[in-house]
Design an enzyme around this catalytic site. Structure first.
Site, PDB file in Angstrom:
ATOM      1  N   ARG A 121      -5.099  -6.608   7.702  1.00  0.00           N
ATOM      2  CA  ARG A 121      -5.111  -8.113   7.828  1.00  0.00           C
ATOM      3  C   ARG A 121      -6.077  -8.751   6.671  1.00  0.00           C
ATOM      4  O   ARG A 121      -5.814  -9.835   6.266  1.00  0.00           O
ATOM      5  CB  ARG A 121      -5.741  -8.458   9.038  1.00  0.00           C
ATOM      6  CG  ARG A 121      -4.865  -8.380  10.232  1.00  0.00           C
ATOM      7  CD  ARG A 121      -5.467  -8.210  11.612  1.00  0.00           C
ATOM      8  NE  ARG A 121      -4.828  -8.505  12.900  1.00  0.00           N
ATOM      9  CZ  ARG A 121      -5.113  -8.256  13.978  1.00  0.00           C
ATOM     10  NH1 ARG A 121      -6.279  -8.181  14.452  1.00  0.00           N
ATOM     11  NH2 ARG A 121      -3.891  -8.106  14.948  1.00  0.00           N
ATOM     12  N   SER A 274     -20.263  -5.697 -24.386  1.00  0.00           N
ATOM     13  CA  SER A 274     -20.476  -4.317 -24.851  1.00  0.00           C
ATOM     14  C   SER A 274     -21.875  -4.193 -25.151  1.00  0.00           C
ATOM     15  O   SER A 274     -22.644  -5.147 -25.434  1.00  0.00           O
ATOM     16  CB  SER A 274     -19.602  -4.280 -26.207  1.00  0.00           C
ATOM     17  OG  SER A 274     -20.014  -2.957 -27.050  1.00  0.00           O
ATOM     18  N   LYS A 280     -17.861  -8.710 -28.300  1.00  0.00           N
ATOM     19  CA  LYS A 280     -16.634  -7.975 -27.445  1.00  0.00           C
ATOM     20  C   LYS A 280     -16.582  -8.833 -25.975  1.00  0.00           C
ATOM     21  O   LYS A 280     -17.620  -9.307 -25.409  1.00  0.00           O
ATOM     22  CB  LYS A 280     -16.972  -6.465 -26.989  1.00  0.00           C
ATOM     23  CG  LYS A 280     -16.505  -5.503 -28.029  1.00  0.00           C
ATOM     24  CD  LYS A 280     -15.213  -5.504 -28.425  1.00  0.00           C
ATOM     25  CE  LYS A 280     -14.421  -4.854 -27.348  1.00  0.00           C
ATOM     26  NZ  LYS A 280     -14.457  -3.374 -27.079  1.00  0.00           N
ATOM     27  N   ARG A 313      -0.027  20.251  16.832  1.00  0.00           N
ATOM     28  CA  ARG A 313      -1.403  19.625  16.193  1.00  0.00           C
ATOM     29  C   ARG A 313      -1.644  20.844  15.029  1.00  0.00           C
ATOM     30  O   ARG A 313      -1.891  21.769  15.193  1.00  0.00           O
ATOM     31  CB  ARG A 313      -2.499  19.522  17.255  1.00  0.00           C
ATOM     32  CG  ARG A 313      -3.695  18.904  16.591  1.00  0.00           C
ATOM     33  CD  ARG A 313      -4.858  18.677  17.586  1.00  0.00           C
ATOM     34  NE  ARG A 313      -4.199  17.677  18.462  1.00  0.00           N
ATOM     35  CZ  ARG A 313      -4.114  17.670  19.690  1.00  0.00           C
ATOM     36  NH1 ARG A 313      -4.246  19.200  20.218  1.00  0.00           N
ATOM     37  NH2 ARG A 313      -3.638  16.896  20.649  1.00  0.00           N
TER      38      ARG A 313
END
Length: 453
Positions: A121, A274, A280, A313
């Site tokens: 959800r 950076s 950058k 199982r």
């Protein structure tokens, strides 16, 4: 380690898989089981009330659970011992009815289903935000021209809106897939020791139906403790979602390269910076999506390999699901959260998209020229003629339009006006606008159905 949670995880999904949340989901199963058995007349309503009041994770000793689990073989066994002891303080008689008729796998599987339902959800909320953002981008940029790339090379003209429409259509499919998952795969598991509910004699089916009602889960036709296809379906649904998210992030990050510069992530203080290069601005959101998504496929493979677990199982495959499936969901949720936050703030550089269309100096219009010439020449001859012109254009560093204008055979077929129209990218978009409209209509229908629901 939680230092990287902001990079890999979703703030809404992560708490759902915390230790206390996992314990509470198992206790929710035990509480609902007691109430269902009271409704069936198997235990008294007073006993059910006492058991339910004790089903609180805050009452449990989690460190003791962690210490006892390895020797017990699963979390449910020591947890049920603690729960029984807590109930016994109030009513020793009620304590005799804790977990009555069930087995550890019922509690663990259904507890996991409850966690997965809540997580799904939350992920669906991110998908709704993704759908909204992608629909807005598609509508706003349905005519924003850019180059389509195949094998990483310039191919033909397209529009950014057409590209985002493809992403939008895939996201709409994921919404449908997750909706179906909740209804079909995230269902009650209640079968007792081997699935037959023998301990409840002829009341097992009745209690199972009431238990499903208490937990608001769909009831399967038969207990699925030995059939792990539902678990595998959940894993693959999230695996597909993470793959699509990675596809979007991959394409966007390539468009963010300095040489391309068609889109960019939003700038911000220290965002994408950076430690050594002041100029950058790295695409950090795309990196987070790609890093999370890259870890999902091998985890999905581990879940798929467990479907063939032995008998009623399995020894090993079932236990391997306990961390693997939540990790798949957590990583996918982290990626969807990152992208849902990024897309509404994405910067689109239309001028650069248009400029990049011209980088090949007209070569991307070779197909359009070939088809136009094919109306007078046979297809093979037209292809050969245009291919030779393309090679000349490349070797001479000239625009393909200039090279073709110098070709007498081409000039005899195509007028200057026709040539100009063929080199206009907006004239070679095929049915793109039809496809875009179809996807936007589907998204609009989805929004209306969601609002109505």
């Amino acid at each position: 380690m939680q230092l990287l949670d902001g990079f890999f995880r979703s703030p809404t999904v992560e708490p759902l898989f915390a230790d206390a949340a996992a314990v509470q989901s198992i206790l929710d199963f035990e509480s609902a089981l007691a109430r269902a058995q009271a409704r069936a007349g198997i235990i008294s309503g007073n006993f059910a009330t006492i058991i339910s009041a004790s089903c609180r994770a805050s009452l449990m000793d989690l460190p003791a659970l962690a210490q006892a689990t390895p020797s017990a073989g699963n979390l449910a066994i020591p947890l049920l011992k603690q729960l029984t002891a807590i109930v016994a303080r109030t009513s020793p008689e009620a304590a005799r009815h804790v977990h009555y008729g069930a087995t550890s796998q019922d509690a663990l599987d259904t507890g996991l289903v409850l966690q997965l339902r809540s997580a799904t959800r939350a992920v669906q909320t991110d998908l709704e935000n993704l759908i909204t953002a992608l629909a807005e981008l598609t509508a706003a940029h349905r005519q924003t021209l850019m180059v389509a790339r195949t094998w990483l090379q310039h191919a033909l003209p397209t529009t950014f809106g057409f590209v985002t429409a493809g992403w939008l259509d895939a996201t709409l499919q994921h919404r449908e897939r997750l909706n179906a998952l909740v209804e079909r795969a995230l269902v009650l598991q209640f079968g007792g020791a081997v699935g037959t509910l023998a301990a409840l004699r002829d009341r097992g089916a009745q209690v199972a139906a009431l238990l499903a009602e208490e937990l608001a889960l769909n009831q399967p036709r038969i207990p699925w403790h030995a059939q792990r296809e539902r678990i595998a379906e959940t894993a693959t649904a999230y695996g597909l979602l993470s793959a699509t998210l990675a596809k979007i992030a991959r394409d966007l990050s390539l468009q963010m390269q300095t040489e391309v510069a068609e889109v960019s992530e939003p700038a911000g203080a220290a965002r994408g910076s950076s430690s050594t290069m002041p100029h950058k601005q790295n695409p950090v959101a795309c990196a987070a999506v790609l890093a999370s998504s890259a870890r999902v496929p091998p985890l999905v493979s581990a879940i798929l390999s467990g479907v063939s677990g032995e008998y009623q199982r399995s020894l090993g495959p079932w236990q391997s699901e306990w961390e693997t499936l939540p990790e798949i969901v957590r990583l996918s949720a982290g990626a969807s959260h990152q992208l849902a936050v990024l897309l509404p703030r994405l910067h689109i550089h239309r001028e650069r998209m248009r400029a990049n269309l011209e980088l090949t100096r007209g070569l991307i219009f070779a197909e359009a020229i070939t088809l136009a010439l094919s109306e007078k020449l046979n297809r093979a001859s037209a292809h050969k003629l245009v291919e030779a012109a393309c090679r000349r254009a490349e070797s001479q560093n000239r625009h393909l339009r200039e090279v073709l204008a110098d070709d007498a055979e081409v000039a005899a077929i195509l007028s200057p006006q026709s040539m100009a129209q063929l080199f206009e990218p907006a004239n070679y978009l095929g049915s793109a606008h039809i496809f875009i409209s179809a996807v936007l209509a589907a998204a609009d229908s989805h929004v209306k159905s969601t609002a109505k629901g």
